[in-house]
Write an enzyme that holds these catalytic residues in place. Structure first.
Site: not given
Length: 377
Positions: A70, A174, A194, A236, A322
């Site tokens: 995202t 995906q 991701s 960080t 989502c």
């Protein structure tokens, strides 16, 4: 519970969890600190980046860690200034993070074109060629749809954008680990993906930014702050998640071919069983050019919410996780030409490493039993 929602997220692999746990306990120093402990943390991140880059067929300096896809999608859109002279092209079936980022760009004054898809969920490269303008600064088309599994023709789309001299972004969240082994299969300038979709931890993603794009354009930061990630992604670093992400990508290669075929066979078996037991079931996911582990179907006359409530022991979904709190029908299915009522009867079944043939049979049977009861009621 029978878990069949692998498009939403995957469980963390035991090996990955061990990597995350060890890093949490042993590499807790801030990677930006100049002392020995900080340098150890920074070296661990650099090593993870190099390992991932080698697997993905890109250079380490082309890979930037984010909190997830995202953020990566939003970052890609933010690279285009929101001015009337700048134009972005995307599609109606993109993930909400991409569509919302593009609409925000439009609200701030940018020019946006949202391409339609056909009834199978595919965009037409010729239509893309037609809508590209001299002012087009970005084209974004996802590699694999998270609701239907449809695989977009990215190589053909890349030919169009290359001819027009326009950067191409693709959300490959995906696709990586399932149909994409490395980025040579995705000729794009920007690629989002991701960790938690490939049995890695949540909180770690990445944006690939091609060396060519970095050389030809000024790459702005989405966030403001420190000098992490080459000064382009401050904050960080989530070191344990990054190391787990790298390990998850490595493990996805070990069983890439065999697992791809296995989940495809499970999907086919589930469809065959369910279509025998529920003849009215309609397949939404394309038979070809589809993720091997994703199946979207609809059962006319049966509300998806009621179906899922009746079988809480089976984890399936009615679309993107989502949008789970949104009562509106799936924008993806509406874009494919389904009516709102038809979209509300759709469910998505996702298969993964833990899925067994017995679970597939049990799930198909349970769904068919509930469907018969709901239709009678």
């Amino acid at each position: 519970m029978i878990y069949l929602d692998f498009q939403a997220t995957t469980p963390v692999d035991d090996d990955v969890a061990n990597v995350v746990d060890k890093a949490t306990r042993e590499l807790w120093a801030n990677p930006s600190s100049p002392h020995m402990a900080g340098m150890r943390s920074q070296e661990a991140i650099g090593n993870a980046r190099r390992r991932m880059s080698k697997l993905l067929g890109c250079r380490p300096h082309e890979l930037y860690f984010t909190s997830g896809a995202t953020e990566a999608n939003n970052w890609a859109v933010s690279m285009v200034g929101a001015e009337p002279k700048n134009h972005i092209v995307t599609t109606t079936t993109e993930h909400k993070s991409m569509l919302d980022a593009c609409r925000a760009f439009q609200r701030r004054g940018g020019d946006l074109t949202v391409l339609p898809v056909n009834s199978r969920g595919f965009v037409n490269p010729d239509e893309l060629r037609r809508v590209i303008k001299p002012a087009t600064r970005l084209v974004s088309v996802m590699a694999a749809n998270n609701e239907t599994g449809a695989l977009q023709p990215i190589p053909e789309i890349a030919e169009v954008t290359r001819d027009a001299g326009v950067p191409l972004h693709t959300d490959a969240t995906q696709a990586v680990g399932y149909v994409i082994k490395d980025f040579t299969q995705l000729p794009a300038d920007l690629i989002s993906f991701s960790g938690h979709k490939i049995y890695g931890p949540k909180g770690a993603g990445a944006l690939y930014i091609s060396e060519r794009l970095q050389a030809s354009s000024k790459i702005p930061s989405l966030l403001h702050g420190g000098g992490q990630e080459g000064g382009r992604r401050p904050g960080t670093e989530n070191l344990p998640a990054i190391l787990g992400f790298a390990r998850a990508l490595e493990l996805s290669r070990v069983t890439y071919s065999s697992e791809r075929e296995r989940v495809k066979e499970l999907k086919n078996e589930f469809w065959n069983l369910l279509s025998e037991q529920v003849p009215s079931v309609v397949r939404i996911s394309p038979v070809d050019s589809c993720l091997p582990n994703c199946l979207n179907i609809r059962i006319p006359g049966v509300d998806a919410g009621e179906l899922m409530a009746a079988i809480p022991q089976i984890a399936i979904s009615a679309g993107s996780a989502c949008n789970s709190n949104d009562q509106q029908p799936s924008h993806v299915l509406l874009a494919m030409g389904l009516t709102a009522d038809e979209a509300r009867t759709s469910i998505r079944i996702g298969f993964g490493r833990a899925t067994t043939a017995e679970e597939v049979r049990d799930a198909a049977k349970a769904i068919s039993v509930v469907v018969s009861h709901l239709k009678v009621g």
